[in-house]
Design an enzyme around this catalytic site. Structure first.
Site, PDB file in Angstrom:
ATOM      1  N   SER A   8       1.146  -1.109   0.004  1.00  0.00           N
ATOM      2  CA  SER A   8       0.051  -0.336  -0.207  1.00  0.00           C
ATOM      3  C   SER A   8       1.105   1.474  -0.089  1.00  0.00           C
ATOM      4  O   SER A   8       1.466   1.866   1.247  1.00  0.00           O
ATOM      5  CB  SER A   8      -0.635   0.104   0.855  1.00  0.00           C
ATOM      6  OG  SER A   8      -1.236   1.158   1.360  1.00  0.00           O
ATOM      7  N   HIS A  33      -1.020  -1.213  -4.309  1.00  0.00           N
ATOM      8  CA  HIS A  33      -2.377  -0.918  -4.217  1.00  0.00           C
ATOM      9  C   HIS A  33      -2.106   0.975  -3.438  1.00  0.00           C
ATOM     10  O   HIS A  33      -1.521   0.973  -2.962  1.00  0.00           O
ATOM     11  CB  HIS A  33      -2.194  -1.824  -2.425  1.00  0.00           C
ATOM     12  CG  HIS A  33      -3.855  -1.392  -1.565  1.00  0.00           C
ATOM     13  ND1 HIS A  33      -4.513  -2.693  -1.851  1.00  0.00           N
ATOM     14  CD2 HIS A  33      -4.221  -0.517  -0.517  1.00  0.00           C
ATOM     15  CE1 HIS A  33      -5.559  -2.086  -1.300  1.00  0.00           C
ATOM     16  NE2 HIS A  33      -5.469  -0.997  -0.245  1.00  0.00           N
ATOM     17  N   MET A  37      -9.675   7.565  -0.685  1.00  0.00           N
ATOM     18  CA  MET A  37     -10.501   8.092   0.873  1.00  0.00           C
ATOM     19  C   MET A  37     -11.167  10.004   0.225  1.00  0.00           C
ATOM     20  O   MET A  37      -9.766  10.114   0.010  1.00  0.00           O
ATOM     21  CB  MET A  37      -9.315   8.011   1.768  1.00  0.00           C
ATOM     22  CG  MET A  37      -8.666   7.056   2.465  1.00  0.00           C
ATOM     23  SD  MET A  37      -7.817   7.065   3.526  1.00  0.00           S
ATOM     24  CE  MET A  37      -6.933   5.377   3.653  1.00  0.00           C
ATOM     25  N   MET A 137     -11.387  -5.929   4.972  1.00  0.00           N
ATOM     26  CA  MET A 137     -11.094  -4.637   6.080  1.00  0.00           C
ATOM     27  C   MET A 137     -10.285  -5.623   7.677  1.00  0.00           C
ATOM     28  O   MET A 137     -11.569  -5.873   8.209  1.00  0.00           O
ATOM     29  CB  MET A 137     -12.442  -3.967   6.123  1.00  0.00           C
ATOM     30  CG  MET A 137     -11.829  -2.938   5.238  1.00  0.00           C
ATOM     31  SD  MET A 137     -10.529  -1.999   4.148  1.00  0.00           S
ATOM     32  CE  MET A 137      -8.989  -1.567   5.596  1.00  0.00           C
ATOM     33  N   GLY A 145      -1.516   1.834   9.474  1.00  0.00           N
ATOM     34  CA  GLY A 145      -0.398   1.623  10.717  1.00  0.00           C
ATOM     35  C   GLY A 145      -1.757   1.233  12.004  1.00  0.00           C
ATOM     36  O   GLY A 145      -1.036   1.448  13.494  1.00  0.00           O
ATOM     37  N   ASP A 175      -6.245  -6.492   4.329  1.00  0.00           N
ATOM     38  CA  ASP A 175      -6.289  -5.388   3.981  1.00  0.00           C
ATOM     39  C   ASP A 175      -6.119  -4.967   6.016  1.00  0.00           C
ATOM     40  O   ASP A 175      -7.561  -4.037   6.127  1.00  0.00           O
ATOM     41  CB  ASP A 175      -7.079  -4.234   3.142  1.00  0.00           C
ATOM     42  CG  ASP A 175      -6.327  -2.830   2.778  1.00  0.00           C
ATOM     43  OD1 ASP A 175      -4.994  -2.143   3.250  1.00  0.00           O
ATOM     44  OD2 ASP A 175      -6.906  -2.426   2.074  1.00  0.00           O
ATOM     45  N   GLY A 176      -5.091  -4.375   6.277  1.00  0.00           N
ATOM     46  CA  GLY A 176      -4.694  -3.501   7.509  1.00  0.00           C
ATOM     47  C   GLY A 176      -4.304  -4.529   8.135  1.00  0.00           C
ATOM     48  O   GLY A 176      -4.693  -4.829   9.161  1.00  0.00           O
ATOM     49  N   GLY A 177      -3.021  -3.582   9.382  1.00  0.00           N
ATOM     50  CA  GLY A 177      -1.714  -4.253  10.229  1.00  0.00           C
ATOM     51  C   GLY A 177      -1.289  -5.829   9.377  1.00  0.00           C
ATOM     52  O   GLY A 177      -1.239  -6.776  10.831  1.00  0.00           O
TER      53      GLY A 177
END
Ligand code: DX5
Ligand code: ZN
Length: 223
Positions: A8, A33, A37, A137, A145, A175-177
């Site tokens: 990302s 990625h 937003m 997600m 982060g 996606d995420g962490g």
């Protein structure tokens, strides 16, 4: 086939995006990625078409575009024209999701649907055959982060079981962490596309992190 790695660029150095994209070109990354937003669907604003088209000029890998925006239908053609390979919209932002997915495919892009952490897999029951990818997600969308939400594992297992029956080629993207500590368990649960921002770009050797993620073998026992 090995899992796909989609770094990302939200975590890249925007003052020198050129160098970070060149690094991705030389790396084992599969996709790039792109987190868009709008400050309405999510409480943050990232970037739009000018940055996307600049990345497209440099990147040699397909662009994996994650739209965290309301009313994405208004902009699908422009995202396609700016080089999107995968176009992922949020279930929560699309009252006419079936129609939106058909529009994405008619534009020549792959169609993805993203689910927020609180949205159950069951909402996809009537559309799972129609989509190329589901993005689960594993943090609340809006910021890089953040800390991975463990409930994600259950959702991956549920979706992979459904996909095995009804859409065997479905990509399941997380996606995420995501990081080197949780990636193997995500793959073993049934994910096959990993997004990572800070785990890659905040590391002194980003290419080595990408390589580590790419070469994890989900068929081996975890330690
Ligand atoms: C969050 C974005 C993610 C984010 C991931 O809203 O969709 O793609 O960039 O960043 P990390 O890997 O740092 O959690
Ligand atoms: Zn994303």
């Amino acid at each position: 086939m090995n899992q796909l790695i989609s770094p990302s660029v939200l975590a890249a150095n925007f003052a020198n995006l050129n160098d970070d994209i060149l690094m991705l070109n030389q790396s084992e990354a599969d996709w790039v990625h792109i987190d868009v937003m709008d400050g309405v669907f999510v409480p943050n604003i990232s970037f739009g078409f000018p940055v996307l088209s600049a990345v497209k000029k440099i990147a040699t890998k397909p662009l994996d575009v994650h739209l965290m925006i309301i009313e994405p239908d208004k902009y699908l053609a422009e995202f396609a024209a700016n080089g999107a390979y995968m176009l992922t919209v949020h279930y929560e932002a699309c009252p006419h999701l079936h129609c939106t997915v058909q529009k994405i495919k008619a534009l020549g892009c792959k169609a993805g649907v993203a689910l927020n952490p609180h949205t159950p897999i069951s909402v996809l029951d009537d559309i799972v055959e129609e989509v190329d990818m589901v993005l689960i997600m594993s943090v609340n969308p809006g910021f890089g982060g953040q800390t991975f939400i463990p409930n994600t594992y259950k959702k991956i297992q549920q979706l992979r079981a459904i996909a095995n029956q009804r859409n065997p080629n479905l990509h399941i993207e997380i996606d995420g962490g995501v990081n080197v500590a949780n990636a193997l368990a995500l793959l073993q649960a049934g994910a096959d596309v990993l997004v990572a921002g800070n785990a890659i770009f905040s590391h002194a050797q980003p290419k080595s992190i990408i390589s580590t993620l790419k070469n994890l073998n989900p068929n081996t026992q975890s330690a």
